[in-house]
Structures are given as C-alpha cells and as structure tokens.
Scaffold this motif. Structure first.
Motif, PDB file in Angstrom:
ATOM      1  N   VAL A   1      -8.657   2.085  -0.927  1.00 34.72           N
ATOM      2  CA  VAL A   1      -8.234   2.505   0.407  1.00 34.72           C
ATOM      3  C   VAL A   1      -7.973   3.998   0.334  1.00 34.72           C
ATOM      4  O   VAL A   1      -7.356   4.478  -0.632  1.00 34.72           O
TER       5      VAL A   1
ATOM      6  N   HIS B   1      -5.817   1.229  12.064  1.00 37.20           N
ATOM      7  CA  HIS B   1      -5.305   2.310  11.219  1.00 37.20           C
ATOM      8  C   HIS B   1      -6.471   3.258  10.977  1.00 37.20           C
ATOM      9  O   HIS B   1      -7.031   3.305   9.884  1.00 37.20           O
TER      10      HIS B   1
ATOM     11  N   LEU C   1       0.846  -1.184   0.000  1.00 41.29           N
ATOM     12  CA  LEU C   1       0.000   0.000   0.000  1.00 41.29           C
ATOM     13  C   LEU C   1       0.889   1.244   0.000  1.00 41.29           C
ATOM     14  O   LEU C   1       1.787   1.359   0.838  1.00 41.29           O
TER      15      LEU C   1
ATOM     16  N   ARG D   1      -7.151   7.826   2.645  1.00 42.52           N
ATOM     17  CA  ARG D   1      -6.666   8.446   3.871  1.00 42.52           C
ATOM     18  C   ARG D   1      -7.578   9.606   4.219  1.00 42.52           C
ATOM     19  O   ARG D   1      -7.844  10.469   3.389  1.00 42.52           O
TER      20      ARG D   1
ATOM     21  N   ALA E   1      -8.212  -6.891   7.599  1.00 46.52           N
ATOM     22  CA  ALA E   1      -9.604  -6.579   7.251  1.00 46.52           C
ATOM     23  C   ALA E   1      -9.924  -7.167   5.892  1.00 46.52           C
ATOM     24  O   ALA E   1      -9.053  -7.290   5.027  1.00 46.52           O
TER      25      ALA E   1
ATOM     26  N   ASP F   1      -6.785   6.253  10.458  1.00 47.83           N
ATOM     27  CA  ASP F   1      -6.707   7.290   9.432  1.00 47.83           C
ATOM     28  C   ASP F   1      -7.074   6.746   8.055  1.00 47.83           C
ATOM     29  O   ASP F   1      -7.224   7.514   7.107  1.00 47.83           O
ATOM     30  N   LEU F   2      -7.215   5.413   7.942  1.00 43.05           N
ATOM     31  CA  LEU F   2      -7.494   4.805   6.637  1.00 43.05           C
ATOM     32  C   LEU F   2      -8.918   4.260   6.592  1.00 43.05           C
ATOM     33  O   LEU F   2      -9.418   3.724   7.573  1.00 43.05           O
TER      34      LEU F   2
ATOM     35  N   LEU G   1     -13.823   2.048   8.435  1.00 47.83           N
ATOM     36  CA  LEU G   1     -12.505   2.351   8.999  1.00 47.83           C
ATOM     37  C   LEU G   1     -11.692   1.068   9.039  1.00 47.83           C
ATOM     38  O   LEU G   1     -12.214  -0.012   9.329  1.00 47.83           O
ATOM     39  N   LEU G   2     -10.394   1.178   8.772  1.00 44.31           N
ATOM     40  CA  LEU G   2      -9.523   0.017   8.807  1.00 44.31           C
ATOM     41  C   LEU G   2      -9.078  -0.221  10.255  1.00 44.31           C
ATOM     42  O   LEU G   2      -8.602   0.709  10.900  1.00 44.31           O
TER      43      LEU G   2
ATOM     44  N   ILE H   1      -2.244  -5.247   0.152  1.00 50.95           N
ATOM     45  CA  ILE H   1      -3.643  -5.380  -0.266  1.00 50.95           C
ATOM     46  C   ILE H   1      -3.720  -6.369  -1.416  1.00 50.95           C
ATOM     47  O   ILE H   1      -2.813  -6.439  -2.252  1.00 50.95           O
TER      48      ILE H   1
END
Lengths: 344, 344
Positions: free
Chosen positions: B154, B54, A51, B156, A97, B56-57, B50-51, A59
């Motif tokens: 994905v 993480h 990523l 941010r 995930a 923010d991702l 949301l991941l 991913i």
C-alpha cells in the motif's frame, strides 16, 4: 484423545510440511527465522495488521494452496475470498478492497481456471468487496501443483470494535458461531477419497456480517478469531498465550457434526485441531454474552452459535483446558502441525 | 530484429507458459477470463489500483516465481520488495506498508529460506517500508519449485503526482532512467549456465526515490512505467494503447549494455522485450523534459537517464515504432510472451 507433542525440532535443516500447518512448528519458523529477518514480531500476531498512519484501516494477506481445487461446499476461489475477508473481520473490519495473485501450473485446463475465477468473483460480489488489482504468473509443468491463489485485503474497522488476541480477560465468555471440523474433514476426505465427502461440506463462508452484528457491543467484544489451520485448539492457545490467561471449554458444548466425528475417529484426528473456514470464536465480557449470542444467532451463519467456555478467573497464563464428557479435565495443546497439509 | 507474432491462440484449452509472460497472451487471459469473472477491467490496467474511499492510497500485488532463487545482483527476496515498491511508485506513490505471503516446497533448506528472508527484510528497511503482516504455506515435495513469494504493498500518492498509463499526450518526451535488459538476461544466463552471468547483474532496485525526485514537476509527469515482464516493448505498447497515441523511440538512444547485447544476440532475443527490474520510463510534457532528466540524474539509480523518444504529434493510436540505427522505421510489437518464463 491426547495430542502427540514430540520435542520441537529446532535444528531441522529443511522446511517440513508441518512448518506450514499453523501449529507450533509454524510459530517456531515465524519466531526464529521470518520475523527476525523482516523486523516484525512486536506485539501479538493478529489475523490482520493495522496500516501505518491510517489506524482505521487493516490489511491481511493469505496464500491458498488447497488440494483438490474443488471440494464439496467450495473451491480455492471462494475460499481465497472468504479467508482474507475473515482475517480482516477478526480485527473488527469490513472489507474495502481485495487483490488476487495467481501462480498457475502450465497445462491447467482453462475451464478449471475459469471456474475458480468465477467462484472467486461471485464470492467477492456476495461480500460486496471489489477485486481492485491482481497478478498472474505461470510456471512450467511440475513446478507448481495446478494453482495457488494469494489474496490480500484492506478493511475499515468498526469505530467501536477493536478486538485483539491480547485482550481476553478473566471471566470472559467464550462463544463459537457454529460447528467445528467441517472444512478440514471435507477437504481431506475428498482428496483421499475416504467416502465422507458425500455427507459433509466445507463451511467456507464470509464472517464479516457476524462481526457487524457484534459491532453494537463495542468494547465488550474483546477477541475474535476464526479457527482455521490448527483448528479451535490453535486459536484458543494463541489467544490464551497472547492475553496471558487460562481458557477452559466444555467438550459437551462444542458442536461437532456426526460425520465430522466419524471422519475424525477413522483418521485419528481431534476435531479441535481440524481447520474451519466459516466459524469464529468470540471472547466477550460476561455481561454481554447473552446479547452477543443473540446477535450471532440473528444471522443464518450464526444460527448455531453457542457458549463453549470461559476465561478462568485465575489459572496458568497460556493454558487451555477441556472439561471432558465424563467430567475430567485435559490440556488442549497447541497442535504441532503436520496432520493436515494443504487444507487451505 | 522482428518479433515473431503467430496468430493469437484463443482456443487453447490449457494455460500456456506465455499466459504469464506479460505479453499479448497475458493480456488475452486477463481480458477474456480473469477480468470478466472478477468484475474488473474498467479503465486502463495500471501497475497499482486506487483504494476505494481513500484516493490518496494505492495498492498493488505481485507474485514472484523467479528461478533460480539467487542470481547475480539479487534474489527472490529483494526482488519481491522492489517489484511491488516499484509498482506503487509508478502510480506516484511512496510505500507505506508491505505484506509477504510465502509458498514453500517441503525440503527447501532453511538456510536458503533464511537468506531470502534476510534479503527481503534488508530491502524493505532500505526502502523504509515496514513488513506489517504475512502468511506461510508449505506444500509437499514436487508440488512447488522451492519458493514462491507474493508481496502486496500500500502506498501514499504524492499530492501533485497522478501519473497514469492513459495520460500520455502528443509531444511528450519519453525518458528512460537507465539501461535495459540486465535483469532478464542475468536470470536467464544464470539458470541456463550461459556464461554471461559473470559480466552482468540484475538491475533490481527500488525506484520510489526517482519518483520522489520527479514529484516537484507534478502534472507535467504524465505517465510512469517500469518495463518488467515484456520489457520496454510491452511497456510502451501498453501506454500507447491506453493513451491512444503513437510512440516513437530512437534505437541509438536506448542504452543496451554490451554484455546484454551479446547475450541477446546469442539467444535471439530483442533487448526491448527483456525484463528490467530497476529502470522506469517517464512520459513528460516537452517543456519539462530537461528538468525531469536533471531530477532523475540527481540520484545514482538515474545517473544514466536519457531521452529515448517522443509521442508523435499525430500517428496511429496504439502504435510504437523504432527509428533504427540505419534510419529505417520498424514497428515494435507487443511481445507475444513465451520467450522468458520465470524471470520474476
């Protein structure tokens, strides 16, 4: 035992079944059409991508179109979890995930959909990965065959484990975590009613625990690959090509279950090109080979792990050979790809 | 103008087209079958998740089955990029990476596949998001209708922008970035040869720049949603439900292009339930509404942004109403969902 390899058909005007079979036709479609259009294709094609800006994360995405939906040993639901978890694992990652996208044919019995989703959910829980989001589309009767499932996974890499198809080195030991040919022959036998399906079952299972067991060996683990579409033959050819090395395996050492051998004999298939969904091949530094085998064998899914060959100290880059039972050598080609449609 | 709402058909034994249309049947399938099986369903359903570990991702996945593959204003390739980029954007995120999974019907002309992939690649470059990995499966003739594309993205998140379908508040201004109904009527008209397709074009476009323009308003931006399947009616109902608020919009304020209105009249459709692929609705704090409109209008894709309504200071939780042209009020129901199959 030789594999038919007609000249590549670059000028075909339509998509062929073989374009999706994971062999040479798939590689050509990628190289000539898909990667140029999307701007990819730099570096070796891996099972999962790093990523951007988050190099600890990988991913991977995979579409599942297996027919039938249910087969001995599994179904499209658990297969869709295992397939993506395993692609992440082959980059040295544990799954973080999962997303699930469904394309459903109108008229699919809700009971079938429920069974698939419950199997998918159970497989995800067994792995310990949450399904964080998804999508559902329905198309009219005849516009899809029952159900297609696309899963995408994000995984976090083990800090010391950075395997790549391009990192195999001369002298590496080639290990295999279990027997080959079970998934492909099971699905084919079930679909065609060949009768072998009572003796065999798909090997579909998650492989991330085997990878976690290999993690302490760190950089000695050069390459990991799960030999799915195109089988062990395709996986070894991809590695030999990406690493510019010659790989040789020993036919005697490759575990082929009896019913798989019988089914392949009947179908005229080489077990080396049949899809697997529950084993991996690992290329490891020679002095780490025994430790790697011990690590793999410490888990039930790796109990039958064996050393099947090595990277030759010198030899033509990209060549894969097999030492046969009678001591001869034959080249193991990249399968062209049309023999087993809709196996995963 | 009322929407037909027969009693929900919980006991249907097969999947219906409406189960994939983004309306009440889709919600039921999710609530009763898919989410219980996969262990999801806690908290509101958002466009992107949301991941874990993480925060923010965010990650989002979407399957595209639109028919025909090519339509005025776009095709399945650019649509598959925009759809997923926009789902990320609705969580306040800029896209970081995209994956693409193809299911192709044997016999698809390679020229069509190339055109789709080139459009997909161009759309990704325009957005500035790399396609990092993908998968290709081919199924036999008749087992799929030409081509299905699943994209996963994905993204941010902007640090100060955490919009959620559950964060709409009484008094919020309801903004719309552009006219409604273009995508759905264009695809339907093209597929059925209704003749409107020369006057209209899909609005398929990326919305992440609009979201970036809203980012300076930070927490005053409560909710973002792109009204795709089920149209503005479904989006507003989902927000009203997730936030437990009552929403009212003004029919006069909702921009419906003339050809869209004509097509909807002919087809007996309410423009509010027709899918869009290039506009967003934003719920913002009342004192930030003018700044938000200015920000949206600073970009070409938001030049026609308008305020269409507000969250009522009090009112039944989950209710959406429309003040009609003649000053009456009608309830805007969640569409049941069968009117427009394979629109995206």
């Amino acid at each position: 035992m030789t594999i038919e390899c007609p000249a590549p058909r670059h000028e075909d005007e339509v998509v062929l079944l073989g374009h999706g079979a994971g062999g040479r036709l798939t590689a050509e479609l990628l190289d000539r059409l898909i990667l140029p259009a999307t701007g990819g294709g730099h570096g070796p094609l891996e099972d999962a991508a790093l990523l951007p800006d988050h190099r600890d994360l990988v991913i991977s995405t995979d579409g599942f179109v297996v027919s039938p939906l249910f087969f001995p040993g599994g179904d499209i639901g658990c297969l869709a979890v295992h397939g993506t978890v395993n692609d992440l694992a082959m980059r040295g990652a544990q799954p973080l995930a999962l997303t699930v996208s469904l394309v459903i044919e109108e008229g699919l019995p809700l009971a079938d959909l429920r069974a698939v989703m419950q199997s998918l959910g159970k497989a995800a829980r067994d792995v310990g990965v949450p399904v964080v989001t998804g999508d559902t589309k329905v198309v009219g009767r005849g516009a899809a065959d029952k159900l297609f499932v696309t899963t995408t996974g994000v995984g976090r890499r083990h800090s010391a484990l950075h395997p790549s198809a391009a990192l195999a080195r001369p002298g590496d030991a080639v290990l295999l975590s279990g027997p080959v040919g079970l998934h492909g022959t099971t699905v084919l036998s079930t679909r065609e009613g060949l009768g072998f399906e009572s003796d065999i079952a798909s090997d579909t299972r998650p492989l991330h625990r085997l990878v976690a067991a290999l993690a302490p060996l760190g950089p000695a683990v050069h390459t990991l690959r799960d030999p799915t579409r195109g089988g062990l033959a395709a996986a070894l050819n991809e590695i030999a090509h990406a690493s510019s090395v010659a790989v040789e395996i020993d036919e005697r050492a490759v575990p082929v279950p009896g019913p798989v051998a019988s089914a392949c004999d009947l179908l005229g298939l080489d077990p080396l090109v049949v899809a697997n969904e529950g084993c991996l091949t690992a290329f490891v530094a020679p002095d780490a080979a025994e430790d790697a085998l011990t690590a793999l064998r410490s888990l039930p899914e790796g109990a039958q792990a064996v050393r099947v060959g090595e990277v030759l100290p010198d030899g033509p880059a990209g060549r894969v050979t097999l030492r046969t039972l009678v001591g001869a050598r034959r080249i193991v080609d990249m399968p062209l790809g049309e023999q087993l449609p809709r196996i995963c």
